[in-house]
Design an enzyme around this catalytic site. Sequence first.
Site, short mmCIF file in Angstrom:
data_model
loop_
_atom_site.label_atom_id
_atom_site.label_comp_id
_atom_site.label_asym_id
_atom_site.label_seq_id
_atom_site.Cartn_x
_atom_site.Cartn_y
_atom_site.Cartn_z
N GLU A 5 -4.70 -0.84 2.53
CA GLU A 5 -3.33 -1.23 2.77
C GLU A 5 -2.84 -1.00 4.02
OE1 GLU A 5 -1.71 0.64 -0.95
OE2 GLU A 5 -1.81 -1.43 -2.21
N GLN A 15 -8.42 3.37 2.10
CA GLN A 15 -9.62 3.48 1.13
C GLN A 15 -10.72 2.48 1.24
OE1 GLN A 15 -6.29 1.72 -1.81
NE2 GLN A 15 -8.02 1.67 -3.11
#
Lengths: 767, 767
Positions: free
Chosen positions: A490, A603
Site C-alpha cells: 500500500e 509488505q
Amino acid sequence: MNQEYIKPDAWSIIEEGWSPSMVKSSESLFSIGNGAMGQRANFEEQYSGDTFQGSYVAGVYYPDKTRVGWWKNGYPEYFAKVLNSPNFIGIDVFIDGLPLDLAQVQEVREFRRELNMKEGWYERSFIAQISDDKEIKVESRRFLSLKHDELGVINYKVTAVKGNLSITFQPYIDAGITNEDSNWDDAFWAIEELYSDQHQGMIRSRTNKTNFHVATYMQSELLKDEEHIQYATHLDQNDTTVRHEASGDIAQGESLTLRKYAGYVSSLNHNKYELFDASKKILALATEHGYEKLFNEQVEEWSNIWEMADITIDGDLKAQQGIRFNIFQLNQTYLGKDSRLNIGPKGFTGEKYGGSTYWDTEAYCIPFYMATKDQQVARNLLKYRYDQLDKAIENAEKLGFTNGAALYPMVTMNGEESHNEWEITFEEIHRNGAMVFAIYNYVRYTGDYSYVPEMGLEVMIAIARFWHQRATFSQKAGKFMILGVTGPNEYENNVNNNWYTNYIAKWCIDQAVEHLDKVKDGYPEDYDRIISLTKLTGSERASWQEVSDGMYFPYDEEYGVYLQQDGFMDKEIIPVSKLHQSQRPINQKWSWDRILRSCYIKQADVLQGFYFFEDHFSKAELEKHFDFYEPLTVHESSLSPCVHSIQAAKLDRMDQAYEFYLRTSRLDLDDYNKEVEEGCHITSMAGTWMSIVEGFGGLQIKDDTPHFTTKLPKEWAGFSFKINFRDQILNVQVTQQGTQVQLKGDQPQDVVVNGKKITLQPQVITA
Amino acid sequence: MNQEYIKPDAWSIIEEGWSPSMVKSSESLFSIGNGAMGQRANFEEQYSGDTFQGSYVAGVYYPDKTRVGWWKNGYPEYFAKVLNSPNFIGIDVFIDGLPLDLAQVQEVREFRRELNMKEGWYERSFIAQISDDKEIKVESRRFLSLKHDELGVINYKVTAVKGNLSITFQPYIDAGITNEDSNWDDAFWAIEELYSDQHQGMIRSRTNKTNFHVATYMQSELLKDEEHIQYATHLDQNDTTVRHEASGDIAQGESLTLRKYAGYVSSLNHNKYELFDASKKILALATEHGYEKLFNEQVEEWSNIWEMADITIDGDLKAQQGIRFNIFQLNQTYLGKDSRLNIGPKGFTGEKYGGSTYWDTEAYCIPFYMATKDQQVARNLLKYRYDQLDKAIENAEKLGFTNGAALYPMVTMNGEESHNEWEITFEEIHRNGAMVFAIYNYVRYTGDYSYVPEMGLEVMIAIARFWHQRATFSQKAGKFMILGVTGPNEYENNVNNNWYTNYIAKWCIDQAVEHLDKVKDGYPEDYDRIISLTKLTGSERASWQEVSDGMYFPYDEEYGVYLQQDGFMDKEIIPVSKLHQSQRPINQKWSWDRILRSCYIKQADVLQGFYFFEDHFSKAELEKHFDFYEPLTVHESSLSPCVHSIQAAKLDRMDQAYEFYLRTSRLDLDDYNKEVEEGCHITSMAGTWMSIVEGFGGLQIKDDTPHFTTKLPKEWAGFSFKINFRDQILNVQVTQQGTQVQLKGDQPQDVVVNGKKITLQPQVITA
C-alpha cells in the site's frame, strides 16, 4: 526499542509490577474472548487512570456515517464499525465506604496479571494500601466460557491484609458506553429496557440503524472465605445502568468474594423480545453448574483446542510464548461455529479498523483454521463470502461494472464496502484474487471439491467477469493491462500493472475456466444451474480467455525480475539497510508523497505472489526475487514478516527466517509497531502459524499429499506441530536428530518428508 | 441543458419574474463586492424560502480543523476558511404589523433583479400582494462603495400600490451567523461588544483562533416620498443582534424609504479597540456626502474601471454580456490595492473552497490585472507570494525538503497549506512553476525588471531548490524524472513524469540560473545580499543544472506528441465525442477509479504548457498536440475552456474558439456546471478575458513589443479591447474591415499587428 515487560513463560502471558503507563497495552494483551464475545482487560473496579474501555459482541455492528475530506464518487456512505458494547464486567469496590481505585490508593504492590492460555482465563491480583492501617489483597479471575458462549464468569476476591474492613461490592452492567472511534459522535446504541431484581440485572439495548438487540445481564453471589453467604441487595438503576450492592465485614486475614455471572444474548441467536428469558436460562444454567464446574469445562475446552492446535518450540521460551499467544488469540477471536462471523483484524481487543473482514481471512487465516479445526470451519469462512456475493456484485456496480461482475469489499461487516480511501477502496482490487485463492487452497488441502459446484464456481465466474472488465487493452503494447491499482504494497497507489494484481487476475480467469469444465464434466446439474443463473455464454468465456492469454507482466530484463509495477526501475533503488534509523518507520517519519515515490515496500507484493503460487516458480527464481525485493521492504504491515519468514526458510536463510518469525510472533507482545494499546493484530497471527508450519515445517500439499521440508533454526532444540489432514492428524516433530511424522487416524496416509515419500500407517487408538 | 433565465443585455444582468427555485442561483450571480468586502444577493427583508446567506470580509479567515477519512503524514492541521461574516444588509419590513416575506405573501408580481455593471449597483423590485386590498411595491437598490471601501449603502423603498398602509422597517446587524461549510461546527466568531444608540448600531466580533476583529455597523435614515423625515427609533438588542425600528404611514401612491449606511471596519486596517470610532467616522462621511453623492461617486469609479477594462463585442449580445460580467466580477473581487489580499476562487459570491489563493492567480489572473490596471497591482500579486516565501519553505519542510526549498501551497490564506487530499496537496506541485511563470510574465509585460533582484530571484532560488530535490535520477533511463505527481489534469493522480510538470520544473531551474547571472551583472548589491541570504554555492547551482539538462520528457514516437505522463498510451484512447451524453459530466457519473484509468482530461495539461511557452513550439506542433489532446478533454474544470479557446483561435478553428469562448464567458450565467448556487467561478473569469485579448486579439509580448494577431469570430461584427502597456493605453478594434490599434499616451510605441510592424504615435490628449 520494543517493550519487554511481558515475562517469558511457556503457557502464560504475565505482567508483574504496577505500571500505570502500561495499563492500555495490557488491556489489549490480556484481552479475553470466546469467538462470540470478548473484552479488553479493563479493571472491574473503578479506575480513574488512563484506560481504553472495550467490550464487543461478535456480529453486532453499526454503520457509522463516512467521514472524508473530499467526497469521491463511489465512496460508501457508511462504514461498518465494530461496536463498543455494554459493559458487564463492572464491580465497584468500597473499602470502609471509600472507593477502590488503583490510581488513587496510597500504594499498589505485587500487581500481577496472568493470561493463562492453557486454561483460558485471566487473573489480576495486587495488594493495595488504602491507608496506613488498611491493606487489601485483590484476586480477580475471569473467563468467557467457550462451552456456553453467552456466559462470562468473574471471581473477585478481596482479602483483608491489614485491618478489619467493611467491604462493599457494587456489581453493575452499564449500557451507557461510547465508541472512541465514532466519526460523528452518533449514539450507536439506544437503551430499550432495564430490569432488575434482587440478584439479577438486565438491560436490553438496540443498535441504531442496524437494530441488533443485545441483552446484557448479570447475577452475583457473595462468598466469605469461599463459603456462600446470603446478602441483601441494594438496587440502584438509572437510565443506562443497573447496579446491585453486596456488603460484608471481614477481619484481617479473612476474605470476601463477589462472583458474577454475566454476558450477552443477542437477536443474532434469539427472538429479540425473549432476550431476558434467554438471559435467565443461562443464569439458571450457570447457577446450577456453579463456578468450579464452569471453570473445569473451560479448562477442558481449551485443552481440546490445544490438543489439536498447539505448537511446541524447545529451547526458546520467547518463541514458544509467541506462537502460543498467537494461536490462543486466533481461537479467542474465531472458532468457526457461525458462518455469519469472520476474523476481525483486532478481534475483541480493540475497536480500530471498522468491519470484521479483510482479505487477511482468505490470504492468511484460512490455512490455520483448515489445519487445526474440522474442515467445516474453513468451509464456513468460504461460505461467508459466497453468502455476500450479491453485495460484492453491488459493490462492483457502484464503481460502474456490469453483468454480474463482483468486487469483494476491502473491509466489510455484511458484504458492503466499508472503506473510504479511493486508493484502497477502488484500487486495491487484488483482494478479489484472494477469494479465489482461498477456494483453490481449500480444495487442495481438504480434497472437498463439492464446494466448487455448490458455491465456489459462482464466485469464480463473478470475479472472472470483474477482471475481464477491469483490464484495458493497450494498443501500444498489444497486451491487456490493469491500470490504476494499489497492490498489496500500500506504499504505492494508483500504479499501472502491479505484477501481483495482473498475475492473480489472469490466474482467477484461468481457474474459472478450468472449473467450469470440471463442473460441467462432474456435476452437470450444478453446471446447468450455474449457467442458467449467470447467463454465461461461450463467447463471454472466450473473451475472458483473451484477457488471460494476453495479460501483460512488467519484467526487467537487466535484473531478470518481475517488476512490482510499471516504472518501478525509475525509482532510486536504495536498500532499507542504508536508511538511517531515525527515518523509520517511514510511515511515521515521512510524508506520504515521499513514501509513494520511494522504492520502499510495506509488505510482500511480488513475493506475495511467489508465496501463493510457489509451484509456478523455481527456487532460483524465488531467490532472485527475494534478493531483489526483501532489501527494499520495510515490513511496516503486520502481514509482511510471516511471508518473508516462510520464504527465507525455503531459501535456507535461517537467521533471517528466525528473525522474521520472532517479529511476527511477538509483534504485539513486544509492541514492535508502538500501537498495541489500540488492540492486537489478530489476522497476522495466523501468518505466524504459517511461518512455523509452512516455513520451518515446509508444509505443501501437492497431489493430495502433504510434503514437509523441515528446517530447524539454530536457536531451537526442536519444534512440533500437528495438522488435521482430511480428518486424520499428522503430528510433526522436528529435532536436531531429524523429523518424525506420526499419523493418528484410521487410514494410511502418504506423506513426503524432506523429499522422501513415506506411507504412514494409522496409529491404533484405544481409549 | 443550461439555464437561460438571465436576460441578455449589454450592461446589466437581469432576472425577470418570480421564481423561488432560482433564488440561490441569483444570490450568486447578483453578488456585489468592492475588493474589500462583498455579499451574496440575499434579500434584505425576512425570507423563509430556500436561501444561502453570505457576507464576506476580504482577508478575514478562520483555520478550520481539517477533516479527513484517514490521516496521512504531511496533511495540514487546519484549513483556512473564507468566513461568512456578520450580516449588515438586514431590514425586516412589516406591513400593517405583518412581516413581509416573499415566501408567504399572496402573490409576487413584476419581480425583477438588475445588476448594473456599468454603474456598480444591484437593484431588486417587485410588487407583493399582501392581501386582497393591500399591495406594495418594493424597490431596493444597494451598492458597496468602491471609493470608501468599508461602506455599503442600501436604499429600500416601499410604495403603497393598493391601500393606505402602515410600514415598519427594522434595520439590523446580526453577528449570530454560521458557515455552511464548517467541518466541525466550530463557532468561528465570538461576539465581543455591542453598541446601539438612536440611529447607529455596532457589533464588534472576533474570529476565534485568528483573532481578527471586525466591527459591523449601521445607521439609518427614513424618507417619505424622497423627503427625509424624523423618526424615533425603537431599540432592540440581544446577544448577537442590534435592531432598530423606523415606522411611518403612507397613503396609496405614497412611499416610505429606509436608507441604510452599513459595512465593516476591521483590525486589518484599524486598531482593534478603535473599531467603533472608525465606524462612526465612516458614518459621518456617509451622512455628510449623502446618498446621491455616494451613488455618483460609485458610477464614476466604475466608469473609470470600464474606461480601461471594457471589452466590446458587436453583434452578439450574450457574448457581450458574458465578457462584461466576467470583468465586473473580477473587479468586484480584487482591485489590487492591498498586497495582503488575493483573488479567491469564489470571490465574495460563496464560501465553497477554503482559502483565497490558488495557482489560478499566477496562471490565469495576472494578465488581466497587468493589462487593465496600473502595473503596481500585478506587482502586489507577486509580492503576496514573496511575502509568503517563508511559509512556502515551511510547507516544503513538512514534506521532507531541506535547504530552503519552497513548495507554494495549493490553497492558502496566509501562506500555509490549507488543502488536504494527498494527491493534490503533496503531488500537484506544478503550482510552484506558476509562481516563476508569473514573474517571467510580469517582467515580459511590464519591462519592470527591478522586481527580480528585489524579490523575485529569492523565490526562483527556493523553487529551483525544490525541483532539484524533487527530481529522481533514473539509472534505467539515465535521466532525471519527477515521480508521483498530479498535473493540472486532476483526473490523473500519482503519475510519473507528467510532461507539464517536468517541463516547467526544468524551465524554473533555467530561469533561476539565467536571472542569477543577470542580477549578478546588473544588480551586484542585490546579488550579494541574496547569495549571502540563501547561501547558494556554485556547486549547488551546478547540481540544479544537471537536473535541468538531464530532464526526461515522455514522448510518443508514433504520434509525435509529448505524452501527458508515462503510460498514457496504454489507456484506451476513445474521444469524448464517443462518450454517451448520459455519462457526462464524468465527475458526476463515474466512480473515481474509472475516471483515473480513463484517457479523459479535466483541463489543459500538455496544452497548458503549450499555452505558457507558446514560443517554444511551432504552430504545427501546437496543432498536432491540440488535435491529440483536445478530443480527450472533458473541460470539467472552469479553467479549461479559456486555454483551448485561445489555442483554437491560433489554429484558425474559429467555430471551436467561439464555442469555448461562450462556455468560459457564460459559465456561471448559463450555469454549465449546475453549481452556480454555491457561488461564481471568479478566477476562470480572467481566463475569459485572456480568450479575447490573447485568443481573438492574439496578444503576445515579444522583445518588449506587443504583437496582435487578430481573429474575428463569424458571429461578431467586431470587438475591441484596451490594454495598459507600460503606462500607455493601446486600444484595439477588430472589425470585418480590419484591425485598428490606437495609442493613448505620450511616447511612440512599436506594435506588430497581424505580422506588420508599426510605430504608433501618441495621441495628444487635451482635457
